[in-house]
Enzyme design. Sequence first.
Site, PDB file in Angstrom:
ATOM      1  N   SER A  14      50.547-109.046  15.510  1.00  0.00           N
ATOM      2  CA  SER A  14      51.287-109.992  16.600  1.00  0.00           C
ATOM      3  C   SER A  14      52.899-109.716  16.580  1.00  0.00           C
ATOM      4  CB  SER A  14      50.991-111.562  16.415  1.00  0.00           C
ATOM      5  OG  SER A  14      49.761-111.612  16.455  1.00  0.00           O
ATOM      6  N   LYS A  50      49.569-112.645  23.699  1.00  0.00           N
ATOM      7  CA  LYS A  50      49.729-113.273  22.424  1.00  0.00           C
ATOM      8  C   LYS A  50      50.424-114.306  22.329  1.00  0.00           C
ATOM      9  CE  LYS A  50      48.529-114.051  17.874  1.00  0.00           C
ATOM     10  NZ  LYS A  50      47.491-114.778  17.601  1.00  0.00           N
ATOM     11  N   LYS A 106      57.464-116.763  13.150  1.00  0.00           N
ATOM     12  CA  LYS A 106      57.932-115.535  13.720  1.00  0.00           C
ATOM     13  C   LYS A 106      57.431-115.340  15.310  1.00  0.00           C
ATOM     14  CE  LYS A 106      54.415-112.735  13.117  1.00  0.00           C
ATOM     15  NZ  LYS A 106      53.311-112.215  13.942  1.00  0.00           N
TER      16      LYS A 106
HETATM   17  P1  NAD Z   1      49.048-111.486   5.889  1.00  0.00           P
HETATM   18  O1  NAD Z   1      50.475-111.722   5.228  1.00  0.00           O
HETATM   19  O2  NAD Z   1      47.903-111.894   5.021  1.00  0.00           O
HETATM   20  O3  NAD Z   1      48.781-109.833   5.724  1.00  0.00           O
HETATM   21  C1  NAD Z   1      49.791-108.971   6.141  1.00  0.00           C
HETATM   22  C2  NAD Z   1      49.552-107.681   5.240  1.00  0.00           C
HETATM   23  O4  NAD Z   1      50.418-106.532   5.591  1.00  0.00           O
HETATM   24  C3  NAD Z   1      49.819-107.954   3.808  1.00  0.00           C
HETATM   25  O5  NAD Z   1      48.698-107.455   2.750  1.00  0.00           O
HETATM   26  C4  NAD Z   1      50.973-106.802   3.580  1.00  0.00           C
HETATM   27  O6  NAD Z   1      51.061-106.469   2.027  1.00  0.00           O
HETATM   28  C5  NAD Z   1      50.736-105.836   4.533  1.00  0.00           C
HETATM   29  N1  NAD Z   1      52.016-105.293   4.642  1.00  0.00           N
HETATM   30  C6  NAD Z   1      53.204-105.574   5.085  1.00  0.00           C
HETATM   31  N2  NAD Z   1      54.157-104.756   5.458  1.00  0.00           N
HETATM   32  C7  NAD Z   1      53.330-103.544   5.301  1.00  0.00           C
HETATM   33  C8  NAD Z   1      53.768-102.151   5.353  1.00  0.00           C
HETATM   34  N3  NAD Z   1      55.064-101.923   5.952  1.00  0.00           N
HETATM   35  N4  NAD Z   1      52.697-101.366   5.367  1.00  0.00           N
HETATM   36  C9  NAD Z   1      51.423-101.661   5.050  1.00  0.00           C
HETATM   37  N5  NAD Z   1      51.113-102.854   4.762  1.00  0.00           N
HETATM   38  C10 NAD Z   1      51.999-103.947   4.911  1.00  0.00           C
HETATM   39  O7  NAD Z   1      49.146-111.735   7.391  1.00  0.00           O
HETATM   40  P2  NAD Z   1      47.670-111.996   8.276  1.00  0.00           P
HETATM   41  O8  NAD Z   1      47.464-113.217   8.365  1.00  0.00           O
HETATM   42  O9  NAD Z   1      46.494-111.030   7.948  1.00  0.00           O
HETATM   43  O10 NAD Z   1      48.375-111.557   9.558  1.00  0.00           O
HETATM   44  C11 NAD Z   1      48.674-110.127  10.053  1.00  0.00           C
HETATM   45  C12 NAD Z   1      48.894-110.108  11.473  1.00  0.00           C
HETATM   46  O11 NAD Z   1      48.023-110.718  12.287  1.00  0.00           O
HETATM   47  C13 NAD Z   1      50.407-110.852  11.798  1.00  0.00           C
HETATM   48  O12 NAD Z   1      51.009-110.221  12.858  1.00  0.00           O
HETATM   49  C14 NAD Z   1      49.698-112.176  12.046  1.00  0.00           C
HETATM   50  O13 NAD Z   1      50.829-113.080  12.989  1.00  0.00           O
HETATM   51  C15 NAD Z   1      48.375-111.904  13.320  1.00  0.00           C
HETATM   52  N6  NAD Z   1      47.379-113.047  13.188  1.00  0.00           N
HETATM   53  C16 NAD Z   1      47.125-113.736  12.294  1.00  0.00           C
HETATM   54  C17 NAD Z   1      46.211-114.764  12.321  1.00  0.00           C
HETATM   55  C18 NAD Z   1      45.673-115.477  11.059  1.00  0.00           C
HETATM   56  O14 NAD Z   1      45.268-116.430  11.346  1.00  0.00           O
HETATM   57  N7  NAD Z   1      46.099-115.335   9.696  1.00  0.00           N
HETATM   58  C19 NAD Z   1      45.478-114.844  13.369  1.00  0.00           C
HETATM   59  C20 NAD Z   1      45.737-113.875  14.383  1.00  0.00           C
HETATM   60  C21 NAD Z   1      46.903-113.087  14.464  1.00  0.00           C
END
Ligand code: NAD
Length: 295
Positions: free
Chosen positions: A95, A170, A238
């Site tokens: 997102s 989103k 964010k």
């Molecule tokens: P998270 O913090 O658990 O995971 C993010 C991952 O990305 C981490 O493992 C981190 O090490 C990795 N990362 C960061 N920078 C990186 C890079 N430059 N290269 C490679 N890997 C990298 O976050 P999440 O909850 O999995 O969310 C991921 C995305 O999905 C976000 O944009 C979030 O807003 C969206 N999202 C999350 C949810 C939820 O319920 N958790 C629901 C819908 C959407």
Amino acid sequence: MKIGFIGLGIMGKPMARNLMKAGHELYVYDIIAAPVEELAKEGATAVASPKEAAEKGDLVITMVPNGPQVKEAVLGANGVLEGAKKGQLVVDMSSIAPTASQEVYKACKAQGVRFLDAPVSGGEPGAINGTLSIMCGGDKADFDEVYDILMIMGGSAVYCGESGAGNTTKLANQIIVALNIAAVSEAFTLAVKAGVNPRTVFDAIKGGLAGSNVMNAKAPMMMDGNFKPGFKIDLHIKDLNNAIETGHAVGAPLPLTVQAQEILERLHFDGHGQCDHSAIALYYEKLAGDTIKHD
Ligand code: NAD
């Protein structure tokens, strides 16, 4: 199909797992070693960079926190574009701000690489169960091509329009979720202060007009006092920042979003940034001197 998957956090790891279960060959990368090693044990191939993920994969998927991380993974040194073949498709499921999606789309296009923004809703349970709601922006033919792959991770995938339209959708989703959680927190705090058990309130109203997926998912967490993420407060900050920035750019009034953002910021500074966003309840609990947590 060979799929390079970048970003194996709360969402990315189960999404990658579902692709593997469906028979696809995964090439996985994260800046943190632990989830890469975990998926490698389950049959994925660990790669050393986004560049290598693009070289090894026919398709590349990214699932990282925000725009800067997407740009780093796709456009940066050792990034996807350094390894991508002409015509290769990159699907960003993070997102991020719609303008950031458009920037990456243009940079990819300049090198003959195709790019879709395809953020998701449905949280960790949706990612585990493969029932995410996927909203997609970019070229329609690219969406059609990748639809079956998206539907392994999702229960629905909707084409929303040109590049950035998936992330605009989103942002709308994230406004509704934040305000709904705040409304549930405010209403349940009123019930507690007035002497009615919030569990009774929940049972009484969940089937009526106030009922919602958000309330069903988050009210039980508040009543249990369990704020393990889920979706982290810092990620919601964010998203609302991206929404407010977009609102300012297009002239959309977002007075309620700004208030929700102030609540989330307060929680961040009180040390709750890594809690689930249902911890908005803690903001009300602190002001009210009482807890929604109840037997
Ligand atoms: P998270 O913090 O658990 O995971 C993010 C991952 O990305 C981490 O493992 C981190 O090490 C990795 N990362 C960061 N920078 C990186 C890079 N430059 N290269 C490679 N890997 C990298 O976050 P999440 O909850 O999995 O969310 C991921 C995305 O999905 C976000 O944009 C979030 O807003 C969206 N999202 C999350 C949810 C939820 O319920 N958790 C629901 C819908 C959407």
